[in-house]
Design a protein around this motif. Sequence first.
Motif, PDB file in Angstrom:
ATOM      1  N   ALA A 127       8.562 -24.169   0.064  1.00  0.00           N
ATOM      2  CA  ALA A 127       9.740 -23.443  -0.423  1.00  0.00           C
ATOM      3  C   ALA A 127       9.373 -22.327  -1.400  1.00  0.00           C
ATOM      4  O   ALA A 127      10.138 -21.366  -1.570  1.00  0.00           O
ATOM      5  N   LEU A 128       8.202 -22.437  -2.046  1.00  0.00           N
ATOM      6  CA  LEU A 128       7.760 -21.380  -2.962  1.00  0.00           C
ATOM      7  C   LEU A 128       7.718 -20.026  -2.265  1.00  0.00           C
ATOM      8  O   LEU A 128       8.063 -18.993  -2.846  1.00  0.00           O
ATOM      9  N   PHE A 129       7.297 -20.039  -1.012  1.00  0.00           N
ATOM     10  CA  PHE A 129       7.083 -18.781  -0.307  1.00  0.00           C
ATOM     11  C   PHE A 129       8.401 -18.101   0.060  1.00  0.00           C
ATOM     12  O   PHE A 129       8.432 -16.892   0.283  1.00  0.00           O
ATOM     13  N   THR A 130       9.477 -18.871   0.090  1.00  0.00           N
ATOM     14  CA  THR A 130      10.796 -18.260   0.258  1.00  0.00           C
ATOM     15  C   THR A 130      11.124 -17.398  -0.952  1.00  0.00           C
ATOM     16  O   THR A 130      11.663 -16.287  -0.819  1.00  0.00           O
ATOM     17  N   ASP A 131      10.777 -17.897  -2.144  1.00  0.00           N
ATOM     18  CA  ASP A 131      10.983 -17.100  -3.361  1.00  0.00           C
ATOM     19  C   ASP A 131      10.109 -15.857  -3.356  1.00  0.00           C
ATOM     20  O   ASP A 131      10.572 -14.748  -3.668  1.00  0.00           O
ATOM     21  N   PHE A 132       8.835 -16.023  -3.000  1.00  0.00           N
ATOM     22  CA  PHE A 132       7.914 -14.884  -2.986  1.00  0.00           C
ATOM     23  C   PHE A 132       8.401 -13.823  -1.996  1.00  0.00           C
ATOM     24  O   PHE A 132       8.278 -12.621  -2.236  1.00  0.00           O
ATOM     25  N   ASP A 133       8.944 -14.282  -0.867  1.00  0.00           N
ATOM     26  CA  ASP A 133       9.454 -13.356   0.143  1.00  0.00           C
ATOM     27  C   ASP A 133      10.689 -12.616  -0.373  1.00  0.00           C
ATOM     28  O   ASP A 133      10.843 -11.407  -0.148  1.00  0.00           O
ATOM     29  N   ARG A 134      11.555 -13.312  -1.101  1.00  0.00           N
ATOM     30  CA  ARG A 134      12.765 -12.688  -1.627  1.00  0.00           C
ATOM     31  C   ARG A 134      12.424 -11.579  -2.620  1.00  0.00           C
ATOM     32  O   ARG A 134      13.124 -10.568  -2.713  1.00  0.00           O
ATOM     33  N   TRP A 135      11.326 -11.756  -3.360  1.00  0.00           N
ATOM     34  CA  TRP A 135      10.923 -10.723  -4.314  1.00  0.00           C
ATOM     35  C   TRP A 135      10.646  -9.393  -3.618  1.00  0.00           C
ATOM     36  O   TRP A 135      10.832  -8.325  -4.209  1.00  0.00           O
ATOM     37  N   ILE A 136      10.178  -9.448  -2.381  1.00  0.00           N
ATOM     38  CA  ILE A 136       9.915  -8.202  -1.642  1.00  0.00           C
ATOM     39  C   ILE A 136      11.218  -7.436  -1.445  1.00  0.00           C
ATOM     40  O   ILE A 136      11.249  -6.204  -1.566  1.00  0.00           O
ATOM     41  N   ASP A 137      12.297  -8.164  -1.165  1.00  0.00           N
ATOM     42  CA  ASP A 137      13.603  -7.512  -1.027  1.00  0.00           C
ATOM     43  C   ASP A 137      14.065  -6.919  -2.350  1.00  0.00           C
ATOM     44  O   ASP A 137      14.730  -5.877  -2.377  1.00  0.00           O
ATOM     45  N   GLU A 138      13.726  -7.588  -3.447  1.00  0.00           N
ATOM     46  CA  GLU A 138      14.188  -7.154  -4.765  1.00  0.00           C
ATOM     47  C   GLU A 138      13.339  -6.031  -5.356  1.00  0.00           C
ATOM     48  O   GLU A 138      13.745  -5.396  -6.337  1.00  0.00           O
ATOM     49  N   ILE A 139      12.160  -5.800  -4.786  1.00  0.00           N
ATOM     50  CA  ILE A 139      11.260  -4.749  -5.285  1.00  0.00           C
ATOM     51  C   ILE A 139      10.932  -3.810  -4.127  1.00  0.00           C
ATOM     52  O   ILE A 139       9.916  -3.949  -3.444  1.00  0.00           O
ATOM     53  N   PRO A 140      11.810  -2.865  -3.816  1.00  0.00           N
ATOM     54  CA  PRO A 140      11.604  -1.989  -2.659  1.00  0.00           C
ATOM     55  C   PRO A 140      10.426  -1.043  -2.870  1.00  0.00           C
ATOM     56  O   PRO A 140      10.051  -0.752  -4.013  1.00  0.00           O
ATOM     57  N   PRO A 141       9.828  -0.571  -1.772  1.00  0.00           N
ATOM     58  CA  PRO A 141       8.708   0.370  -1.906  1.00  0.00           C
ATOM     59  C   PRO A 141       9.145   1.667  -2.567  1.00  0.00           C
ATOM     60  O   PRO A 141      10.302   2.090  -2.432  1.00  0.00           O
ATOM     61  N   LEU A 142       8.230   2.266  -3.303  1.00  0.00           N
ATOM     62  CA  LEU A 142       8.505   3.523  -3.990  1.00  0.00           C
ATOM     63  C   LEU A 142       8.336   4.704  -3.039  1.00  0.00           C
ATOM     64  O   LEU A 142       7.555   4.640  -2.071  1.00  0.00           O
ATOM     65  N   GLN A 143       9.040   5.777  -3.317  1.00  0.00           N
ATOM     66  CA  GLN A 143       8.810   7.030  -2.601  1.00  0.00           C
ATOM     67  C   GLN A 143       7.566   7.678  -3.211  1.00  0.00           C
ATOM     68  O   GLN A 143       7.551   7.986  -4.403  1.00  0.00           O
ATOM     69  N   GLN A 144       6.536   7.841  -2.422  1.00  0.00           N
ATOM     70  CA  GLN A 144       5.289   8.407  -2.931  1.00  0.00           C
ATOM     71  C   GLN A 144       4.592   9.169  -1.813  1.00  0.00           C
ATOM     72  O   GLN A 144       4.832   8.913  -0.632  1.00  0.00           O
ATOM     73  N   PRO A 145       3.719  10.110  -2.164  1.00  0.00           N
ATOM     74  CA  PRO A 145       3.086  10.943  -1.123  1.00  0.00           C
ATOM     75  C   PRO A 145       2.071  10.187  -0.273  1.00  0.00           C
ATOM     76  O   PRO A 145       1.899  10.501   0.902  1.00  0.00           O
ATOM     77  N   MET A 146       1.388   9.169  -0.855  1.00  0.00           N
ATOM     78  CA  MET A 146       0.371   8.458  -0.101  1.00  0.00           C
ATOM     79  C   MET A 146       1.027   7.509   0.875  1.00  0.00           C
ATOM     80  O   MET A 146       1.967   6.794   0.551  1.00  0.00           O
ATOM     81  N   ARG A 147       0.505   7.466   2.107  1.00  0.00           N
ATOM     82  CA  ARG A 147       1.067   6.582   3.116  1.00  0.00           C
ATOM     83  C   ARG A 147       0.716   5.132   2.800  1.00  0.00           C
ATOM     84  O   ARG A 147       1.548   4.237   2.899  1.00  0.00           O
ATOM     85  N   PHE A 148      -0.548   4.883   2.453  1.00  0.00           N
ATOM     86  CA  PHE A 148      -0.997   3.516   2.204  1.00  0.00           C
ATOM     87  C   PHE A 148      -0.975   3.204   0.706  1.00  0.00           C
ATOM     88  O   PHE A 148      -1.017   4.086  -0.133  1.00  0.00           O
ATOM     89  N   GLY A 149      -0.912   1.919   0.404  1.00  0.00           N
ATOM     90  CA  GLY A 149      -1.009   1.459  -0.970  1.00  0.00           C
ATOM     91  C   GLY A 149       0.199   1.786  -1.815  1.00  0.00           C
ATOM     92  O   GLY A 149       0.089   2.473  -2.833  1.00  0.00           O
ATOM     93  N   ASN A 150       1.380   1.304  -1.402  1.00  0.00           N
ATOM     94  CA  ASN A 150       2.575   1.591  -2.181  1.00  0.00           C
ATOM     95  C   ASN A 150       2.512   0.875  -3.524  1.00  0.00           C
ATOM     96  O   ASN A 150       2.323  -0.332  -3.592  1.00  0.00           O
ATOM     97  N   ARG A 151       2.731   1.637  -4.591  1.00  0.00           N
ATOM     98  CA  ARG A 151       2.540   1.104  -5.938  1.00  0.00           C
ATOM     99  C   ARG A 151       3.574   0.045  -6.320  1.00  0.00           C
ATOM    100  O   ARG A 151       3.404  -0.658  -7.319  1.00  0.00           O
ATOM    101  N   ALA A 152       4.641  -0.083  -5.548  1.00  0.00           N
ATOM    102  CA  ALA A 152       5.612  -1.141  -5.816  1.00  0.00           C
ATOM    103  C   ALA A 152       4.970  -2.521  -5.665  1.00  0.00           C
ATOM    104  O   ALA A 152       5.436  -3.495  -6.258  1.00  0.00           O
ATOM    105  N   PHE A 153       3.892  -2.594  -4.899  1.00  0.00           N
ATOM    106  CA  PHE A 153       3.182  -3.868  -4.758  1.00  0.00           C
ATOM    107  C   PHE A 153       2.660  -4.343  -6.114  1.00  0.00           C
ATOM    108  O   PHE A 153       2.605  -5.550  -6.374  1.00  0.00           O
ATOM    109  N   CYS A 154       2.275  -3.413  -6.963  1.00  0.00           N
ATOM    110  CA  CYS A 154       1.776  -3.787  -8.294  1.00  0.00           C
ATOM    111  C   CYS A 154       2.866  -4.520  -9.073  1.00  0.00           C
ATOM    112  O   CYS A 154       2.585  -5.487  -9.792  1.00  0.00           O
ATOM    113  N   GLU A 155       4.114  -4.063  -8.929  1.00  0.00           N
ATOM    114  CA  GLU A 155       5.230  -4.720  -9.597  1.00  0.00           C
ATOM    115  C   GLU A 155       5.480  -6.104  -8.997  1.00  0.00           C
ATOM    116  O   GLU A 155       5.739  -7.070  -9.725  1.00  0.00           O
ATOM    117  N   TRP A 156       5.403  -6.206  -7.673  1.00  0.00           N
ATOM    118  CA  TRP A 156       5.547  -7.521  -7.023  1.00  0.00           C
ATOM    119  C   TRP A 156       4.467  -8.472  -7.540  1.00  0.00           C
ATOM    120  O   TRP A 156       4.748  -9.626  -7.857  1.00  0.00           O
TER     121      TRP A 156
END
Length: 381
Positions: A65-94
């Motif tokens: 059930a932990l992974f349901t929470d971890f998955d929900r965080w992805i919905d709550e922390i959307p990817p940032l608009q940035q010029p680089m295609r790879f390595g979205n910095r929103a992952f750092c916040e997740w």
Amino acid sequence: SDFCLGTMEPRRAIFSEFQLRLFQRSAAHQALVDLVTEGAKAVRGVRASSIAELGISPVVQHLAALFTDFDRWIDEIPPLQQPMRFGNRAFCEWHRRLQAEGTRKVSSALVQGMHEAGADAEAERFRLREEGGEGLVEEASAYLLQCFGHHVRIDYGTGHETSFVMWWLSLRRAGAITENDTAAMVLEVFAKGYLGVVRRLQLVYMLEPAGSHGVWGLDDFHCLPFLWGAAQLCATETGDEAAPTDTSWRPRELAEPGCVRQDGVLDHEGFVADWVYIAAIKHVLTIKTGAPFSEVAPMLFDISGLPSWERVLRGLVRLYLGEVLGKFPVVQHFVFGNLIPADWVNAEGEGQPNRETARLGQGPRDQQRPAGEHEGISGPE
């Protein structure tokens, strides 16, 4: 003396090819191999949809059930608009959220699961240290925090995947789960929970493959879904000398590895839901479009030409030992503590890492590695 005697904080202990060879002869290495092998044996002939019928312990249910929470965080922390295609910095916040909340969530899952299982006294050991626990959760969580990708490089590879196995091993050694939980840990926690989260992380935040060998690798990110997935489809042993193996449980469409080339197999919802290997191939071909299977994943395509699932499993075990557990760029990031000790570090300090640089995530600078030499796997020579 034990490397981490007196501390519960896992540290790095592989800083050279020499120390890699020591690791390969160590009890820690053998324990990882044994657990991967145990997982492969436990899931033979077991459909993912039938795992509940075999019984899932309360502790494993709460871990899943932990992974349901971890998955929900992805919905709550959307990817940032940035010029680089790879390595979205929103992952750092997740990942910061994982570091802030993950250990407490694991403790809560273990304590609740043990109370439900009637192990009230045992449950107290798995409280956070600040709440009177023994520090077991903090040590085990060091592996969990490493198994979703690197928060600075914003990449993911087979070393991160192996950190899941080390998390599992540490929970086993701490006494939180047992051998009876093995099939559920592979099918419910790893394949359903963990893989569901990391695949979304890879796609939503565009994580870079850590040391991908490109089109000639097995897969940009993973090895174990293929290994344990092939094991699922291997014949089971009956104990009957006249008919030592049984495959009556296996759908006839999945009798041979070449089934993944056949029309309809990868689009069959039941096969994708039940069989980890089929789901893994389906995932690869869903994200790699525009060219035939043989071109976008030639190694997986070649494997599908093998005559039996047993041959596939043997080959993938060799691949995992050689290209994951046997590669310095992968294992240099592994950490070791009391639950998984670096037993190759002896009293004279042979193989001893510098204690000031050995703390979690603070080894030799990653920039000093040759380009491309991160966690990854390649095909056999």
